[in-house]
Design a protein around this motif. Structure first.
Motif, short mmCIF file in Angstrom:
data_model
loop_
_atom_site.label_atom_id
_atom_site.label_comp_id
_atom_site.label_asym_id
_atom_site.label_seq_id
_atom_site.Cartn_x
_atom_site.Cartn_y
_atom_site.Cartn_z
N ASN A 134 109.19 63.15 20.29
CA ASN A 134 108.15 63.26 19.25
C ASN A 134 108.75 62.93 17.89
O ASN A 134 108.89 63.81 17.05
N PRO A 135 109.08 61.67 17.67
CA PRO A 135 109.72 61.32 16.40
C PRO A 135 108.77 61.49 15.22
O PRO A 135 107.56 61.29 15.34
N VAL A 136 109.33 61.91 14.11
CA VAL A 136 108.54 62.05 12.88
C VAL A 136 108.55 60.70 12.19
O VAL A 136 109.60 60.17 11.86
#
Length: 98
Positions: A78-80
């Motif tokens: 879940n990369p920002v």
């Protein structure tokens, strides 16, 4: 079940109970290895989590705990992503109110 008598078990059984079969007490022959599918979670061991991270381009520096490794996994899954938002400004001409 008698001690010191060879037993034949399925690969699924071996994978399930592998953690409770230390090699100093058990001789395991014909093991195909543990197949790990999916994404790491708290049921995975630390070594496999770190291998998954390495396979996904993340190399932790120094020693890392299992919980810290799982936090890195969350970052990979879940990369920002910060996006620059350009707002369009509409110019309004003000007329003389005479």
């Amino acid at each position: 079940m008698y001690r010191w008598v060879p037993r034949e078990v399925t690969q699924d059984w071996l994978n399930q109970w592998r953690a409770y079969l230390p090699t100093k007490n058990w001789q395991i022959e014909g093991d195909a290895g543990e197949e790990i599918l999916g994404n790491p979670d708290k049921s995975w061991n630390r070594t496999n989590i770190i291998k998954w991270l390495s396979d996904n381009g993340v190399e932790p520096k120094g020693y890392i705990t299992k919980s810290a490794a799982l936090q890195l996994v969350a970052g990979v899954l879940n990369p920002v992503v910060e996006e620059e938002v350009e707002e369009e400004v509409e110019e309004i001409e003000l007329g003389d109110d005479e």
